[in-house]
Design an enzyme around this catalytic site. Sequence first.
Site, PDB file in Angstrom:
ATOM      1  N   ARG A 102      -8.105-100.048   3.103  1.00  0.00           N
ATOM      2  CA  ARG A 102      -7.960-101.053   4.029  1.00  0.00           C
ATOM      3  C   ARG A 102      -6.807-100.756   5.064  1.00  0.00           C
ATOM      4  NH1 ARG A 102      -9.776-103.438  -0.105  1.00  0.00           N
ATOM      5  NH2 ARG A 102      -8.446-101.943  -1.168  1.00  0.00           N
ATOM      6  N   THR A 103      -5.623-100.299   4.561  1.00  0.00           N
ATOM      7  CA  THR A 103      -4.392-100.008   5.206  1.00  0.00           C
ATOM      8  C   THR A 103      -4.785 -99.124   6.283  1.00  0.00           C
ATOM      9  OG1 THR A 103      -3.064-100.656   3.577  1.00  0.00           O
ATOM     10  CG2 THR A 103      -2.089 -99.709   5.301  1.00  0.00           C
ATOM     11  N   LYS A 144      -0.074 -76.200   0.271  1.00  0.00           N
ATOM     12  CA  LYS A 144       0.742 -74.972   0.186  1.00  0.00           C
ATOM     13  C   LYS A 144       2.007 -75.251  -0.004  1.00  0.00           C
ATOM     14  CE  LYS A 144      -2.630 -73.013   3.380  1.00  0.00           C
ATOM     15  NZ  LYS A 144      -3.001 -72.715   4.727  1.00  0.00           N
ATOM     16  N   ARG A 174       2.116 -93.420   4.700  1.00  0.00           N
ATOM     17  CA  ARG A 174       2.170 -93.682   3.326  1.00  0.00           C
ATOM     18  C   ARG A 174       2.397 -92.832   2.412  1.00  0.00           C
ATOM     19  NH1 ARG A 174      -2.492 -97.453   0.321  1.00  0.00           N
ATOM     20  NH2 ARG A 174      -1.316 -99.027   1.472  1.00  0.00           N
ATOM     21  N   HIS A 208       5.919-102.350   1.757  1.00  0.00           N
ATOM     22  CA  HIS A 208       4.598-102.157   2.270  1.00  0.00           C
ATOM     23  C   HIS A 208       4.609-103.505   3.521  1.00  0.00           C
ATOM     24  CE1 HIS A 208       0.552-101.636   3.416  1.00  0.00           C
ATOM     25  NE2 HIS A 208       0.032-101.904   2.352  1.00  0.00           N
TER      26      HIS A 208
HETATM   27  C1  NCD Z   1      -1.658-102.385  -1.616  1.00  0.00           C
HETATM   28  C2  NCD Z   1      -1.026-101.075  -1.803  1.00  0.00           C
HETATM   29  O1  NCD Z   1      -1.491-100.098  -1.481  1.00  0.00           O
HETATM   30  O2  NCD Z   1       0.178-101.222  -2.043  1.00  0.00           O
HETATM   31  N1  NCD Z   1      -3.038-102.054  -1.167  1.00  0.00           N
HETATM   32  C3  NCD Z   1      -3.076-102.255   0.208  1.00  0.00           C
HETATM   33  O3  NCD Z   1      -2.426-101.898   1.015  1.00  0.00           O
HETATM   34  N2  NCD Z   1      -4.044-103.208   0.530  1.00  0.00           N
HETATM   35  C4  NCD Z   1      -1.744-102.900  -3.041  1.00  0.00           C
HETATM   36  C5  NCD Z   1      -2.331-102.197  -4.361  1.00  0.00           C
HETATM   37  O4  NCD Z   1      -2.620-101.007  -4.131  1.00  0.00           O
HETATM   38  O5  NCD Z   1      -2.566-102.886  -5.386  1.00  0.00           O
END
Ligand code: NCD
Length: 333
Positions: free
Chosen positions: A65-66, A93, A115, A143
Site C-alpha cells: 500500500r504505502t 554489497k 522505509r 509511520h
Molecule cells: C503498516 C506498516 O508497514 O507499518 N502497514 C502499512 O504501511 N499499511 C502496518 C503493518 O505492516 O502491520
Amino acid sequence: MTQTDATYRWPHKHLLGVEQISAADIRFLLATAHGFEDVSKRSVKKVPLLRGKVVVNLFFEDSTRTRASFSLAAGRLSADVMDFAAKGSSVSKGETLRDTARNIEAMGVDVIVCRHHLSGAAHQLARSVNCSVINAGDGSHEHPTQGLLDIYTIAQKLGRLDKLDFSGLSVAIVGDIANSRVARSNVHGLLKLGARVILVGPPTLLPRGFGDMGCELSHSLDAVLPRVHVVNMLRVQFERLSSQAFPSVREYATFFGLTQKRMKLARPDVIVMHPGPINRGIEIDSSVADGANSLILSQVTNGLAVRMATLRLVTAAGAAQTTGADAVAEATA
Ligand code: NCD
C-alpha cells in the site's frame, strides 16, 4: 479551509514523525489533503504542482500500500517517480544507507520517501541529505502518513474534517502496540487533537511508557469495546516479535481478535480500522474486516490524498501556501 488562519506557513522540510508536528500542522496538512481528494475522482487524475520535481521511493522493507500510494500520489502531482528497492541494489554489497541516499540525491532528487527496518533511519537520512525526507515507516518507531490518513479517515466519517477537534472521541488501538509504528503515529496525532486513546493488548506487547504519554492502557478488549467510537486493529508484527512475546497465535486471537461475536459488545456505529496487511482470523475476522463498520478500504483511498498533501507541503516548506483545493485551482487555471 476554516480553521487555520491566513498567516499559517507549513514549516517542515521533512515529515519524520507525527511527534514533531503540531495540531495546527496536522489540521493544515489534512485540509490540504481534503482539497486533493477531488483530483483522484477526475477522468484526468493529474495536477502540475510538482512538475519537474523528482521523488524517489527508497524502500528497504516490503510494502504494498504505502509504496504504491506514494508513487501514485507523486504521479498525480506530475512529479517524476523512481522506485528503488534494496533487493537487487548495491545495499547487498554492503553500501550504507547514507551512501545509498547521497548517491541517489546526486542525481537531482527533491524528495526521498524512505522505509527502513531500523527505528531512526529516516532521521539519520534527513541529516545526511539536502532534499526533503518523508518517513514511510522506520522500524517500530513512526509511520506518520499512516497515522495521518487514519486520523483523516475518522474525521471524514464523522464529518469533522472542517473542524478537526477530537474532544469527546474515544479510540482504541488494539494488539501489538510494542512493535507498531502505526500505533505510535496514531497516538501522537490523536492526543494532539484531543481524543482519548486506549491501548489494548497483552502485557508483553503493551509498553507502560504509553501511560505517561496520556494513553489509557488495558488488557481487556471486551471491557474496552463498549466505550469506544473507533477501534483500530493492528497486525501482529511477526517479523519483529521475539518468540516469548505471547503464548500462541490461537490464544492471542481468542483474547484480542475482533470477531463478529465480540462486535456485539461495541456501539452499533463503531468505526473499524486496520492499516493492512491483515492477518485474517488472527487480529480480525474476515466478516468484520469486510463488514459494514469497516473503513479499511477508505483508509487506503485516503492515503493518496494525504500523501499528495505531504509531498506538496514538504517541497514548498516555509513558502506561502494555499491548501489543496485552492492550490489545485491555481495550478489548473
Ligand atoms: C503498516 C506498516 O508497514 O507499518 N502497514 C502499512 O504501511 N499499511 C502496518 C503493518 O505492516 O502491520
